[in-house]
Design an enzyme around this catalytic site. Structure first.
Site, mmCIF file in Angstrom:
data_model
loop_
_atom_site.group_PDB
_atom_site.id
_atom_site.type_symbol
_atom_site.label_atom_id
_atom_site.label_comp_id
_atom_site.label_asym_id
_atom_site.label_seq_id
_atom_site.Cartn_x
_atom_site.Cartn_y
_atom_site.Cartn_z
ATOM 1 N N ASP A 162 0.820 -1.212 0.000
ATOM 2 C CA ASP A 162 0.000 0.000 0.000
ATOM 3 C C ASP A 162 0.853 1.261 0.000
ATOM 4 O O ASP A 162 0.334 2.369 -0.098
ATOM 5 C CB ASP A 162 -0.973 0.002 1.174
ATOM 6 C CG ASP A 162 -0.289 -0.116 2.530
ATOM 7 O OD1 ASP A 162 0.959 -0.163 2.571
ATOM 8 O OD2 ASP A 162 -1.006 -0.165 3.550
ATOM 9 N N ASP A 221 -0.761 -6.249 0.030
ATOM 10 C CA ASP A 221 -1.187 -5.585 1.256
ATOM 11 C C ASP A 221 -2.702 -5.445 1.311
ATOM 12 O O ASP A 221 -3.347 -5.107 0.307
ATOM 13 C CB ASP A 221 -0.589 -4.171 1.334
ATOM 14 C CG ASP A 221 0.693 -4.123 2.126
ATOM 15 O OD1 ASP A 221 0.996 -5.101 2.825
ATOM 16 O OD2 ASP A 221 1.394 -3.099 2.048
ATOM 17 N N LYS A 265 -0.870 -9.528 3.073
ATOM 18 C CA LYS A 265 -0.158 -9.034 4.251
ATOM 19 C C LYS A 265 -1.060 -8.068 4.982
ATOM 20 O O LYS A 265 -1.735 -7.245 4.352
ATOM 21 C CB LYS A 265 1.140 -8.322 3.874
ATOM 22 C CG LYS A 265 1.909 -7.775 5.102
ATOM 23 C CD LYS A 265 3.252 -7.190 4.724
ATOM 24 C CE LYS A 265 3.140 -5.842 4.054
ATOM 25 N NZ LYS A 265 2.571 -4.780 4.942
ATOM 26 N N GLU A 267 -1.215 -5.415 8.562
ATOM 27 C CA GLU A 267 -0.481 -4.802 9.661
ATOM 28 C C GLU A 267 -1.105 -5.218 10.979
ATOM 29 O O GLU A 267 -2.300 -5.031 11.200
ATOM 30 C CB GLU A 267 -0.495 -3.273 9.518
ATOM 31 C CG GLU A 267 0.285 -2.783 8.309
ATOM 32 C CD GLU A 267 0.397 -1.270 8.259
ATOM 33 O OE1 GLU A 267 0.074 -0.597 9.268
ATOM 34 O OE2 GLU A 267 0.816 -0.754 7.213
ATOM 35 N N GLU A 273 9.307 -3.970 10.633
ATOM 36 C CA GLU A 273 9.617 -2.647 10.063
ATOM 37 C C GLU A 273 10.138 -1.690 11.126
ATOM 38 O O GLU A 273 9.527 -1.528 12.185
ATOM 39 C CB GLU A 273 8.390 -2.030 9.382
ATOM 40 C CG GLU A 273 8.695 -0.664 8.789
ATOM 41 C CD GLU A 273 7.648 -0.166 7.806
ATOM 42 O OE1 GLU A 273 7.827 0.948 7.274
ATOM 43 O OE2 GLU A 273 6.654 -0.874 7.568
#
Length: 219
Positions: free
Chosen positions: A8, A47, A77, A79, A142
């Site tokens: 993204d 994402d 994926k 978050e 990250e």
């Protein structure tokens, strides 16, 4: 395994937004479908854009299902770690492979107070472990200090993928625009630019314009 992450972050590097928040599910599918048609052997991961994984497990399955059906990708994926364990578990139970994402979460940039290094070791270990236990096949780390990223990597039995997390993760992510030297403005410290296409493109466009103005093109 070679892999391509359709991230993204295109909201920033392609669309010119200040954060990753504006990109939509339809836009992610549009870009990922083009990638999926070109790939021959790499694992393609897409994402889940904000807020598709925060609307309940069934809505998340619906959104991730669209991604797999319409893009030829093999995984998504999202978050989150411990707070997204139920969603990860639900997606995996529906047959959708999931990569988790802990540490700096760009979709939560306003809550986290900016793009900053994440140093809460207890929370980061807990997030990575919870994601693994929920069924994530990999965990992206990250903006985590390299020694801490190495500890988390050693503690997990699934691979870690680093972005700004040092060299001791099992794999690395680098935004294509950064890799090719296309990024204008701020470039993160951990980025290595393997080319300077921005300058090459600027030079080519300038020469083309000069040839048109001088009536040299077309000859």
């Amino acid at each position: 395994i070679d892999s391509i992450l359709v991230g993204d972050s295109m909201s920033m590097v392609v669309q010119g937004h200040e954060t990753t928040l504006p990109v939509t599910l339809d836009e992610m599918i549009y870009h990922a479908e083009m990638v999926g048609r070109a790939v021959q052997r790499a694992l393609v991961i897409v994402d889940m854009p904000f807020p598709t994984n925060h609307l309940g497990v069934h809505r998340a399955i619906e959104s991730a299902g669209r991604i797999l059906k319409e893009t030829r990708c093999q995984a998504v994926k999202l978050e989150g770690g411990a707070d997204q364990a139920d969603v990860i578990r639900g997606l995996v139970s529906a047959g959708i492979p999931v990569m988790a994402h802990v540490g700096l979460r760009p979709q939560s940039v306003h809550l986290m107070g900016g793009y900053r290094m994440q140093r809460d070791a207890e929370r980061l270990h807990a997030d990575a472990t919870a994601a693994q236990e929920a069924g994530a096949f990999s965990v992206l780390l990250e903006c985590i200090p390299a020694p801490l990223a190495a500890e988390i990597t050693a503690s997990l039995h699934v691979p870690t993928i680093g972005i700004g997390a040092g060299p001791n993760c099992d794999g690395q992510v680098l935004v294509t625009n950064d890799l090719l030297g296309l990024t204008a403005g701020y470039v993160p410290k951990f980025v290595k630019q393997y080319a300077d296409l921005k300058s090459i493109i600027h030079d080519a466009a300038s020469r083309y314009r000069a040839d048109v103005e001088g009536r040299i093109f077309p000859q």
